[in-house]
Motif scaffolding. Structure first.
Motif, PDB file in Angstrom:
ATOM      1  N   PRO A   1       0.791  -1.230   0.000  1.00 27.63           N
ATOM      2  CA  PRO A   1       0.000   0.000   0.000  1.00 27.63           C
ATOM      3  C   PRO A   1       0.824   1.282   0.000  1.00 27.63           C
ATOM      4  CG  PRO A   1      -0.128  -1.087   2.136  1.00 27.63           C
ATOM      5  CD  PRO A   1       0.573  -2.027   1.205  1.00 27.63           C
ATOM      6  N   SER A   2       2.093   1.204   0.363  1.00 28.20           N
ATOM      7  CA  SER A   2       2.925   2.404   0.387  1.00 28.20           C
ATOM      8  C   SER A   2       3.477   2.781  -0.982  1.00 28.20           C
ATOM      9  CB  SER A   2       4.098   2.212   1.361  1.00 28.20           C
ATOM     10  OG  SER A   2       5.019   1.262   0.836  1.00 28.20           O
ATOM     11  N   ALA A   3       3.302   1.926  -1.990  1.00 26.97           N
ATOM     12  CA  ALA A   3       3.905   2.158  -3.308  1.00 26.97           C
ATOM     13  C   ALA A   3       3.453   3.484  -3.910  1.00 26.97           C
ATOM     14  CB  ALA A   3       3.566   1.013  -4.249  1.00 26.97           C
ATOM     15  N   THR A   4       4.451   4.270  -4.344  1.00 27.98           N
ATOM     16  CA  THR A   4       4.202   5.551  -4.999  1.00 27.98           C
ATOM     17  C   THR A   4       4.889   5.515  -6.357  1.00 27.98           C
ATOM     18  OG1 THR A   4       4.235   6.663  -2.855  1.00 27.98           O
ATOM     19  CG2 THR A   4       4.482   8.044  -4.793  1.00 27.98           C
ATOM     20  N   PHE A   5       4.130   5.824  -7.426  1.00 27.11           N
ATOM     21  CA  PHE A   5       4.692   5.832  -8.773  1.00 27.11           C
ATOM     22  C   PHE A   5       5.778   6.895  -8.873  1.00 27.11           C
ATOM     23  CE2 PHE A   5       4.918   5.367 -13.270  1.00 27.11           C
ATOM     24  CZ  PHE A   5       5.128   6.634 -13.764  1.00 27.11           C
ATOM     25  N   CYS A   6       6.915   6.510  -9.453  1.00 32.61           N
ATOM     26  CA  CYS A   6       8.006   7.474  -9.683  1.00 32.61           C
ATOM     27  C   CYS A   6       8.096   7.860 -11.155  1.00 32.61           C
ATOM     28  CB  CYS A   6       9.338   6.888  -9.232  1.00 32.61           C
ATOM     29  SG  CYS A   6       9.495   6.732  -7.454  1.00 32.61           S
ATOM     30  N   TYR A   7       8.390   6.881 -12.032  1.00 32.56           N
ATOM     31  CA  TYR A   7       8.549   7.179 -13.445  1.00 32.56           C
ATOM     32  C   TYR A   7       8.620   5.894 -14.267  1.00 32.56           C
ATOM     33  CZ  TYR A   7      13.075   7.152 -11.073  1.00 32.56           C
ATOM     34  OH  TYR A   7      14.114   6.868 -10.224  1.00 32.56           O
ATOM     35  N   VAL A   8       8.462   6.067 -15.570  1.00 24.21           N
ATOM     36  CA  VAL A   8       8.659   4.980 -16.518  1.00 24.21           C
ATOM     37  C   VAL A   8      10.165   4.790 -16.645  1.00 24.21           C
ATOM     38  CG1 VAL A   8       8.373   4.290 -18.937  1.00 24.21           C
ATOM     39  CG2 VAL A   8       6.518   5.488 -17.748  1.00 24.21           C
ATOM     40  N   ALA A   9      10.602   3.534 -16.750  1.00 18.91           N
ATOM     41  CA  ALA A   9      12.038   3.264 -16.793  1.00 18.91           C
ATOM     42  C   ALA A   9      12.345   2.130 -17.764  1.00 18.91           C
ATOM     43  CB  ALA A   9      12.539   2.896 -15.397  1.00 18.91           C
ATOM     44  N   ARG A  10      13.625   2.050 -18.131  1.00 26.32           N
ATOM     45  CA  ARG A  10      14.096   1.008 -19.037  1.00 26.32           C
ATOM     46  C   ARG A  10      15.255   0.276 -18.370  1.00 26.32           C
ATOM     47  NH1 ARG A  10      16.733   3.157 -24.343  1.00 26.32           N
ATOM     48  NH2 ARG A  10      18.015   4.071 -22.709  1.00 26.32           N
ATOM     49  N   LEU A  11      15.189  -1.042 -18.333  1.00 26.57           N
ATOM     50  CA  LEU A  11      16.247  -1.876 -17.773  1.00 26.57           C
ATOM     51  C   LEU A  11      17.079  -2.393 -18.944  1.00 26.57           C
ATOM     52  CD1 LEU A  11      17.345  -3.179 -15.158  1.00 26.57           C
ATOM     53  CD2 LEU A  11      15.729  -5.052 -15.541  1.00 26.57           C
ATOM     54  N   GLN A  12      18.280  -1.865 -19.080  1.00 24.32           N
ATOM     55  CA  GLN A  12      19.126  -2.225 -20.208  1.00 24.32           C
ATOM     56  C   GLN A  12      19.830  -3.556 -19.978  1.00 24.32           C
ATOM     57  OE1 GLN A  12      21.095   1.816 -20.298  1.00 24.32           O
ATOM     58  NE2 GLN A  12      20.889   1.398 -22.488  1.00 24.32           N
ATOM     59  N   ASP A  13      20.071  -4.256 -21.071  1.00 25.78           N
ATOM     60  CA  ASP A  13      20.774  -5.538 -21.100  1.00 25.78           C
ATOM     61  C   ASP A  13      20.021  -6.654 -20.375  1.00 25.78           C
ATOM     62  OD1 ASP A  13      22.844  -4.507 -22.670  1.00 25.78           O
ATOM     63  OD2 ASP A  13      23.871  -3.710 -20.906  1.00 25.78           O
ATOM     64  N   PHE A  14      18.695  -6.574 -20.409  1.00 27.38           N
ATOM     65  CA  PHE A  14      17.811  -7.629 -19.903  1.00 27.38           C
ATOM     66  C   PHE A  14      16.707  -7.853 -20.923  1.00 27.38           C
ATOM     67  CE2 PHE A  14      19.921  -6.552 -16.032  1.00 27.38           C
ATOM     68  CZ  PHE A  14      19.835  -7.673 -15.227  1.00 27.38           C
ATOM     69  N   GLU A  15      16.054  -9.011 -20.836  1.00 27.41           N
ATOM     70  CA  GLU A  15      14.898  -9.298 -21.677  1.00 27.41           C
ATOM     71  C   GLU A  15      13.776  -9.859 -20.819  1.00 27.41           C
ATOM     72  OE1 GLU A  15      15.821 -12.262 -24.612  1.00 27.41           O
ATOM     73  OE2 GLU A  15      16.279 -13.783 -23.114  1.00 27.41           O
ATOM     74  N   LEU A  16      12.551  -9.625 -21.247  1.00 24.09           N
ATOM     75  CA  LEU A  16      11.373 -10.143 -20.565  1.00 24.09           C
ATOM     76  C   LEU A  16      11.144 -11.573 -21.024  1.00 24.09           C
ATOM     77  CD1 LEU A  16       8.975  -9.415 -18.695  1.00 24.09           C
ATOM     78  CD2 LEU A  16       7.726  -8.751 -20.751  1.00 24.09           C
ATOM     79  N   ASP A  17      10.848 -12.446 -20.067  1.00 20.45           N
ATOM     80  CA  ASP A  17      10.580 -13.844 -20.379  1.00 20.45           C
ATOM     81  C   ASP A  17       9.389 -14.280 -19.538  1.00 20.45           C
ATOM     82  OD1 ASP A  17      10.844 -16.363 -21.463  1.00 20.45           O
ATOM     83  OD2 ASP A  17      12.622 -16.914 -20.316  1.00 20.45           O
ATOM     84  N   PHE A  18       8.773 -15.380 -19.895  1.00 21.90           N
ATOM     85  CA  PHE A  18       7.627 -15.897 -19.145  1.00 21.90           C
ATOM     86  C   PHE A  18       7.896 -17.334 -18.751  1.00 21.90           C
ATOM     87  CE2 PHE A  18       6.051 -12.386 -21.556  1.00 21.90           C
ATOM     88  CZ  PHE A  18       5.252 -11.720 -20.643  1.00 21.90           C
ATOM     89  N   GLY A  19       7.639 -17.642 -17.486  1.00 21.03           N
ATOM     90  CA  GLY A  19       7.955 -18.949 -16.945  1.00 21.03           C
ATOM     91  C   GLY A  19       9.260 -18.836 -16.187  1.00 21.03           C
ATOM     92  N   ASN A  20       9.807 -19.935 -15.778  1.00 24.34           N
ATOM     93  CA  ASN A  20      11.109 -19.944 -15.110  1.00 24.34           C
ATOM     94  C   ASN A  20      11.762 -21.292 -15.343  1.00 24.34           C
ATOM     95  OD1 ASN A  20       9.992 -21.765 -13.237  1.00 24.34           O
ATOM     96  ND2 ASN A  20       9.309 -20.114 -11.922  1.00 24.34           N
ATOM     97  N   SER A  21      12.926 -21.481 -14.766  1.00 28.89           N
ATOM     98  CA  SER A  21      13.682 -22.712 -15.032  1.00 28.89           C
ATOM     99  C   SER A  21      12.961 -23.973 -14.559  1.00 28.89           C
ATOM    100  CB  SER A  21      15.065 -22.621 -14.389  1.00 28.89           C
ATOM    101  OG  SER A  21      14.942 -22.432 -12.994  1.00 28.89           O
ATOM    102  N   GLN A  22      12.054 -23.829 -13.566  1.00 31.77           N
ATOM    103  CA  GLN A  22      11.298 -24.997 -13.104  1.00 31.77           C
ATOM    104  C   GLN A  22      10.014 -25.212 -13.918  1.00 31.77           C
ATOM    105  OE1 GLN A  22      11.994 -22.459 -10.752  1.00 31.77           O
ATOM    106  NE2 GLN A  22      13.860 -23.370  -9.975  1.00 31.77           N
ATOM    107  N   GLY A  23       9.728 -24.319 -14.868  1.00 31.35           N
ATOM    108  CA  GLY A  23       8.540 -24.449 -15.692  1.00 31.35           C
ATOM    109  C   GLY A  23       7.256 -24.066 -14.979  1.00 31.35           C
ATOM    110  N   LYS A  24       7.353 -23.339 -13.863  1.00 26.09           N
ATOM    111  CA  LYS A  24       6.168 -22.969 -13.089  1.00 26.09           C
ATOM    112  C   LYS A  24       5.311 -21.954 -13.837  1.00 26.09           C
ATOM    113  CE  LYS A  24       8.113 -23.764  -8.524  1.00 26.09           C
ATOM    114  NZ  LYS A  24       8.469 -23.144  -7.242  1.00 26.09           N
ATOM    115  N   THR A  25       4.030 -22.049 -13.603  1.00 26.33           N
ATOM    116  CA  THR A  25       3.088 -21.074 -14.132  1.00 26.33           C
ATOM    117  C   THR A  25       2.312 -20.485 -12.969  1.00 26.33           C
ATOM    118  OG1 THR A  25       1.363 -22.733 -14.457  1.00 26.33           O
ATOM    119  CG2 THR A  25       2.831 -22.327 -16.323  1.00 26.33           C
ATOM    120  N   SER A  26       1.604 -19.416 -13.244  1.00 24.99           N
ATOM    121  CA  SER A  26       0.814 -18.756 -12.211  1.00 24.99           C
ATOM    122  C   SER A  26      -0.325 -19.662 -11.764  1.00 24.99           C
ATOM    123  CB  SER A  26       0.228 -17.450 -12.762  1.00 24.99           C
ATOM    124  OG  SER A  26      -0.771 -16.958 -11.903  1.00 24.99           O
TER     125      SER A  26
END
Length: 114
Positions: free
Chosen positions: A36-61
């Protein structure tokens, strides 16, 4: 001048941290469920990373039965997200809500404003 809520007073610096969010934690409603304390700061870019879905154990939501968003190092790529300022008292609930993500990446970053 618009106030993003990200200005940190000296006395508050030790009580808060900046959190780069991607995936479902981009949504204000989602991040505020357990942080509940979260306050929006700004839009940002994380360089040298990529978005992926899943993980090494193959877990899903368990909620929506799809892949869980994560980031992996990937030179030359980037992940867009937002930065939230969160009170350290919410750190355990943030970790709990991201329990399926087995890593915490600490990045050294700089802010560039245009």
């Amino acid at each position: 001048k618009a106030n993003s809520g990200c200005e940190i007073m000296q006395s508050q610096e030790e009580e808060t941290f900046l959190y780069f969010a991607y995936g479902s934690n981009l949504m204000s409603e989602r991040i505020h469920l357990h942080n509940p304390s979260a306050t929006f700061c700004y839009v940002a870019r994380l360089q040298d990373f990529e978005l992926d879905f899943g993980n090494s154990q193959g877990k899903t939501s368990e909620t929506w039965h799809g892949g869980i968003a994560t980031v992996n190092q990937s030179p030359g790529n980037e992940v867009w997200g937002v930065v939230w300022k969160i009170n350290k008292s919410n750190l355990s609930s943030l970790d709990k809500s991201s329990a399926s993500v087995q890593k915490r990446v600490v990045c050294h970053w700089s802010i560039k404003r245009s």
